[in-house]
Design a protein around this motif. Structure first.
Motif, PDB file in Angstrom:
ATOM      1  N   LEU A   9       0.939  -1.091   0.030  1.00 13.37           N
ATOM      2  CA  LEU A   9       0.063  -0.134  -0.030  1.00 13.37           C
ATOM      3  C   LEU A   9       0.829   1.212  -0.007  1.00 13.37           C
ATOM      4  CD1 LEU A   9      -2.895   1.371   0.345  1.00 13.37           C
ATOM      5  CD2 LEU A   9      -2.494   1.156   2.613  1.00 13.37           C
ATOM      6  N   ASN A  10       0.696   2.159  -0.882  1.00 14.05           N
ATOM      7  CA  ASN A  10       1.252   3.541  -0.886  1.00 14.05           C
ATOM      8  C   ASN A  10      -0.001   4.643  -0.962  1.00 14.05           C
ATOM      9  OD1 ASN A  10       4.131   2.440  -1.771  1.00 14.05           O
ATOM     10  ND2 ASN A  10       2.851   1.486  -3.447  1.00 14.05           N
ATOM     11  N   VAL A  11       0.261   5.452  -0.305  1.00 11.18           N
ATOM     12  CA  VAL A  11      -0.851   6.709  -0.229  1.00 11.18           C
ATOM     13  C   VAL A  11      -0.008   7.879  -0.217  1.00 11.18           C
ATOM     14  CG1 VAL A  11      -2.785   7.274   1.256  1.00 11.18           C
ATOM     15  CG2 VAL A  11      -2.016   5.098   1.603  1.00 11.18           C
ATOM     16  N   TRP A  12      -0.507   8.864  -1.048  1.00 13.84           N
ATOM     17  CA  TRP A  12       0.077  10.099  -1.274  1.00 13.84           C
ATOM     18  C   TRP A  12      -0.876  11.276  -1.278  1.00 13.84           C
ATOM     19  CZ3 TRP A  12      -0.332   6.428  -5.019  1.00 13.84           C
ATOM     20  CH2 TRP A  12      -1.172   6.529  -5.786  1.00 13.84           C
ATOM     21  N   PHE A  13      -0.614  12.519  -0.902  1.00  8.73           N
ATOM     22  CA  PHE A  13      -1.462  13.748  -0.956  1.00  8.73           C
ATOM     23  C   PHE A  13      -0.878  14.412  -1.717  1.00  8.73           C
ATOM     24  CE2 PHE A  13      -2.077  11.560   3.385  1.00  8.73           C
ATOM     25  CZ  PHE A  13      -3.335  11.437   3.255  1.00  8.73           C
ATOM     26  N   ARG A  51      -7.948   5.630   6.467  1.00  9.34           N
ATOM     27  CA  ARG A  51      -8.441   6.608   5.559  1.00  9.34           C
ATOM     28  C   ARG A  51      -8.318   6.070   4.299  1.00  9.34           C
ATOM     29  NH1 ARG A  51      -7.795   9.059  10.147  1.00  9.34           N
ATOM     30  NH2 ARG A  51      -8.827  11.147  10.758  1.00  9.34           N
ATOM     31  N   ALA A  52      -7.375   5.252   3.954  1.00 12.03           N
ATOM     32  CA  ALA A  52      -7.380   4.838   2.324  1.00 12.03           C
ATOM     33  C   ALA A  52      -8.479   3.637   2.326  1.00 12.03           C
ATOM     34  CB  ALA A  52      -5.992   4.230   2.383  1.00 12.03           C
ATOM     35  N   ILE A  53      -8.416   2.982   3.506  1.00 11.40           N
ATOM     36  CA  ILE A  53      -9.408   1.837   3.501  1.00 11.40           C
ATOM     37  C   ILE A  53     -10.577   2.184   3.345  1.00 11.40           C
ATOM     38  CG2 ILE A  53     -10.360  -0.188   5.111  1.00 11.40           C
ATOM     39  CD1 ILE A  53      -7.498  -0.355   6.297  1.00 11.40           C
ATOM     40  N   THR A  54     -11.150   3.403   4.202  1.00  8.72           N
ATOM     41  CA  THR A  54     -12.789   3.930   4.055  1.00  8.72           C
ATOM     42  C   THR A  54     -12.790   4.819   2.898  1.00  8.72           C
ATOM     43  OG1 THR A  54     -11.925   5.754   5.620  1.00  8.72           O
ATOM     44  CG2 THR A  54     -12.558   3.679   6.702  1.00  8.72           C
ATOM     45  N   GLY A  55     -11.793   5.064   2.098  1.00  4.86           N
ATOM     46  CA  GLY A  55     -11.762   6.222   0.847  1.00  4.86           C
ATOM     47  C   GLY A  55     -11.860   7.561   1.463  1.00  4.86           C
ATOM     48  N   LEU A  56     -11.289   7.914   2.330  1.00  2.18           N
ATOM     49  CA  LEU A  56     -10.994   9.194   2.850  1.00  2.18           C
ATOM     50  C   LEU A  56      -9.833   9.706   2.428  1.00  2.18           C
ATOM     51  CD1 LEU A  56     -12.403   9.105   6.611  1.00  2.18           C
ATOM     52  CD2 LEU A  56     -13.686  10.003   4.635  1.00  2.18           C
ATOM     53  N   ALA A  57      -8.910   8.905   1.910  1.00  2.00           N
ATOM     54  CA  ALA A  57      -7.677   9.122   1.360  1.00  2.00           C
ATOM     55  C   ALA A  57      -7.661   8.391  -0.003  1.00  2.00           C
ATOM     56  CB  ALA A  57      -6.434   8.824   2.186  1.00  2.00           C
ATOM     57  N   PRO A  58      -8.206   8.972  -1.017  1.00  2.00           N
ATOM     58  CA  PRO A  58      -8.392   8.347  -2.161  1.00  2.00           C
ATOM     59  C   PRO A  58      -7.270   7.977  -3.168  1.00  2.00           C
ATOM     60  CG  PRO A  58      -9.183  10.788  -2.451  1.00  2.00           C
ATOM     61  CD  PRO A  58      -8.771  10.437  -1.025  1.00  2.00           C
ATOM     62  N   ASP A  59      -6.326   8.784  -2.954  1.00  2.00           N
ATOM     63  CA  ASP A  59      -4.976   8.461  -3.751  1.00  2.00           C
ATOM     64  C   ASP A  59      -4.155   7.387  -3.134  1.00  2.00           C
ATOM     65  OD1 ASP A  59      -5.804  10.621  -5.663  1.00  2.00           O
ATOM     66  OD2 ASP A  59      -4.779  12.049  -4.440  1.00  2.00           O
ATOM     67  N   TRP A  60      -4.348   6.319  -3.551  1.00  2.00           N
ATOM     68  CA  TRP A  60      -3.543   5.244  -3.157  1.00  2.00           C
ATOM     69  C   TRP A  60      -3.299   4.079  -4.378  1.00  2.00           C
ATOM     70  CZ3 TRP A  60      -5.546   0.111  -3.256  1.00  2.00           C
ATOM     71  CH2 TRP A  60      -7.057   0.310  -3.008  1.00  2.00           C
ATOM     72  N   SER A  61      -2.364   3.267  -4.191  1.00  2.00           N
ATOM     73  CA  SER A  61      -2.122   2.105  -4.921  1.00  2.00           C
ATOM     74  C   SER A  61      -1.571   0.841  -4.076  1.00  2.00           C
ATOM     75  CB  SER A  61      -1.077   2.536  -5.974  1.00  2.00           C
ATOM     76  OG  SER A  61       0.154   2.683  -5.289  1.00  2.00           O
ATOM     77  N   GLY A  62      -1.683  -0.133  -4.590  1.00  2.00           N
ATOM     78  CA  GLY A  62      -1.322  -1.412  -4.033  1.00  2.00           C
ATOM     79  C   GLY A  62      -2.722  -2.232  -4.109  1.00  2.00           C
ATOM     80  N   ARG A  63      -2.929  -3.126  -2.930  1.00  2.00           N
ATOM     81  CA  ARG A  63      -4.104  -4.021  -2.828  1.00  2.00           C
ATOM     82  C   ARG A  63      -4.562  -3.819  -1.435  1.00  2.00           C
ATOM     83  NH1 ARG A  63      -5.154  -9.704  -2.404  1.00  2.00           N
ATOM     84  NH2 ARG A  63      -6.832 -10.663  -3.943  1.00  2.00           N
ATOM     85  N   VAL A  64      -5.923  -3.820  -1.481  1.00  2.00           N
ATOM     86  CA  VAL A  64      -6.506  -3.580   0.010  1.00  2.00           C
ATOM     87  C   VAL A  64      -7.681  -4.662  -0.338  1.00  2.00           C
ATOM     88  CG1 VAL A  64      -7.717  -2.440   1.570  1.00  2.00           C
ATOM     89  CG2 VAL A  64      -5.913  -1.318   0.338  1.00  2.00           C
ATOM     90  N   ALA A  72     -11.342  -0.672  -4.734  1.00  2.00           N
ATOM     91  CA  ALA A  72     -10.670   0.155  -5.646  1.00  2.00           C
ATOM     92  C   ALA A  72     -10.894   1.360  -5.264  1.00  2.00           C
ATOM     93  CB  ALA A  72     -11.663   0.218  -6.984  1.00  2.00           C
ATOM     94  N   GLY A  73     -10.070   2.461  -5.655  1.00  2.00           N
ATOM     95  CA  GLY A  73     -10.090   3.955  -4.997  1.00  2.00           C
ATOM     96  C   GLY A  73     -11.360   4.468  -5.204  1.00  2.00           C
ATOM     97  N   GLY A  74     -11.665   5.796  -4.696  1.00  3.20           N
ATOM     98  CA  GLY A  74     -12.643   6.520  -4.554  1.00  3.20           C
ATOM     99  C   GLY A  74     -13.856   6.037  -3.305  1.00  3.20           C
ATOM    100  N   LYS A  75     -15.183   6.350  -3.485  1.00  2.54           N
ATOM    101  CA  LYS A  75     -15.852   6.110  -2.542  1.00  2.54           C
ATOM    102  C   LYS A  75     -16.160   4.806  -2.461  1.00  2.54           C
ATOM    103  CE  LYS A  75     -18.218  10.651  -3.138  1.00  2.54           C
ATOM    104  NZ  LYS A  75     -19.525  11.724  -3.588  1.00  2.54           N
TER     105      LYS A  75
END
Length: 254
Positions: A9-13, A51-64, A72-75
């Motif tokens: 998992l990679n998450v960025w802002f 926040r990535a899991i819940t969609g509150l941080a939408p910019d991520w890559s990897g596998r959840v 997938a990304g988004g809501k």
């Protein structure tokens, strides 16, 4: 079977020169019914994973993956929030100041399509140790611990299988922190819940969790079980520093 699987998992802002990489290459899994902790200093990326899991941080890559379903990304859709709920750090900020406890819980139950709302509200309040006398009170009429109990009841309204706990006691007085942690422990057993818990407090993780991942600067540096934590056994130098800086008796006896 794993309820939560995180792989690379990679998450960025932000973007371009303004991009900040908050999480880099995080991987871990949480078994059904397990309580797993993410621990580290402020800014280490632990809350960002939630926040990535819940969609509150939408910019991520990897596998959840949640209960075998890849995200997938988004809501997130309604089915996701029937399975996964989050309890935030500040119970006052997470509750509408003009909505009574009854409104908070009734509206949540309605959104989840739960029938017999009146009976379910009473049951939820009993589950979190409040009872009917708190039903028509407003957030400003409650103590911090009581507000967090309402927030937990709201999270339980849709009968989820996973709770994401983001520093659920750090905003509370020390005198009530143990009460909320013990409540969460009891609820996990009663409802067969899976926990993914964020905390900077090693004694809290030692009390609540079966295993934990230690984070530093957006990366997981070590995954260990709580027995190793209590025995002050760590492989990574940063984890050893965290243990040394903690209140050792609290960690050992958690």
């Amino acid at each position: 079977m794993n309820m939560i699987e995180i792989e690379g998992l990679n998450v960025w802002f932000g973007h371009g020169i303004d991009r900040v990489d908050a999480v880099r290459g995080a991987s871990f899994s949480v078994a059904r019914g397990e309580s797993f902790g993410l621990v580290g200093e402020s800014g280490s990326g632990k809350s960002t994973i939630l926040r990535a899991i819940t969609g509150l941080a939408p910019d991520w890559s990897g596998r959840v993956t949640i209960d075998g379903q890849a995200l997938a990304g988004g809501k997130r859709d309604r089915a996701f929030f029937r399975k996964v709920q989050m309890v935030f750090q500040d119970p006052y900020a997470s509750l509408h100041p003009r909505h009574s406890v009854d409104q908070v819980l009734s509206e949540t139950l309605h959104l989840h399509g739960i029938p017999d709302i009146d009976t379910r509200v009473r049951s939820l309040l009993d589950d979190v140790g409040l009872g009917g006398r708190f039903r028509f009170r407003y957030p400003h009429q409650l103590s911090g611990g009581q507000r967090q109990r309402v927030a937990i009841a709201r999270a339980l309204a849709g009968e989820p299988e996973i709770l994401l706990l983001d520093e659920p006691t750090s905003a509370l007085d020390v005198s009530v922190q143990a009460e909320i942690l013990n409540l969460l422990t009891d609820l996990r057993e009663e409802h067969n819940l899976t926990y993914l818990m964020v905390s900077h407090d090693l004694s809290v993780i030692g009390h609540m969790c079966d295993r934990l991942a230690v984070m530093k600067d957006g990366e997981i540096v070590e995954v260990m079980d709580v027995a190793a934590l209590r025995d002050m056994r760590a492989e990574h130098a940063y984890t050893r520093d965290l243990l040394a800086a903690s209140v050792a008796p609290g960690v050992r006896t958690a």
